[in-house]
Design a protein around this motif. Structure first.
Motif, mmCIF file in Angstrom:
data_model
loop_
_atom_site.group_PDB
_atom_site.id
_atom_site.type_symbol
_atom_site.label_atom_id
_atom_site.label_comp_id
_atom_site.label_asym_id
_atom_site.label_seq_id
_atom_site.Cartn_x
_atom_site.Cartn_y
_atom_site.Cartn_z
ATOM 1 N N ARG A 153 0.149 -3.304 1.156
ATOM 2 C CA ARG A 153 0.821 -3.247 2.461
ATOM 3 C C ARG A 153 2.284 -2.846 2.336
ATOM 4 N N LYS A 154 2.938 -3.289 1.262
ATOM 5 C CA LYS A 154 4.359 -2.971 1.074
ATOM 6 C C LYS A 154 4.589 -1.472 0.893
ATOM 7 N N ARG A 163 -1.062 -7.588 -0.476
ATOM 8 C CA ARG A 163 0.368 -7.611 -0.147
ATOM 9 C C ARG A 163 1.094 -6.436 -0.781
ATOM 10 N N THR A 223 2.400 1.058 1.801
ATOM 11 C CA THR A 223 1.625 1.915 2.699
ATOM 12 C C THR A 223 2.520 2.792 3.569
#
Length: 78
Positions: A66-67, A63, A69
């Motif tokens: 992903r934040k 998570r 990226t």
């Protein structure tokens, strides 16, 4: 892996890059691409670590990666 063994054929990488970019490529384009990739991954992990600490997580999670990226990709967009 044995010392001196190549991970990939340099000529093949150059052909792939040239085919996708429709431009002439320099002699050491594969090395440049690899170094840019390593720098990107280092930055991504550093930003994910900061995000995880701010979120109160014990370690880096998918998570947190992903934040950050999208922002990291934007920094490296040529």
């Amino acid at each position: 892996m044995a010392p001196g063994q190549k991970l990939y054929p340099r000529a093949t990488v150059k052909k792939i890059v040239k085919a996708h970019s429709n431009c002439n490529v320099s002699k050491n384009v594969d090395v440049t691409i690899f170094l840019d990739y390593v720098l990107f991954m280092q930055t991504l992990m550093k930003e994910a670590t900061i995000e995880a600490k701010q979120g109160g997580e014990r370690g880096i999670t998918a998570r947190s990666v992903r934040k950050v990226t999208a922002d990291t990709l934007a920094k490296f967009k040529g």
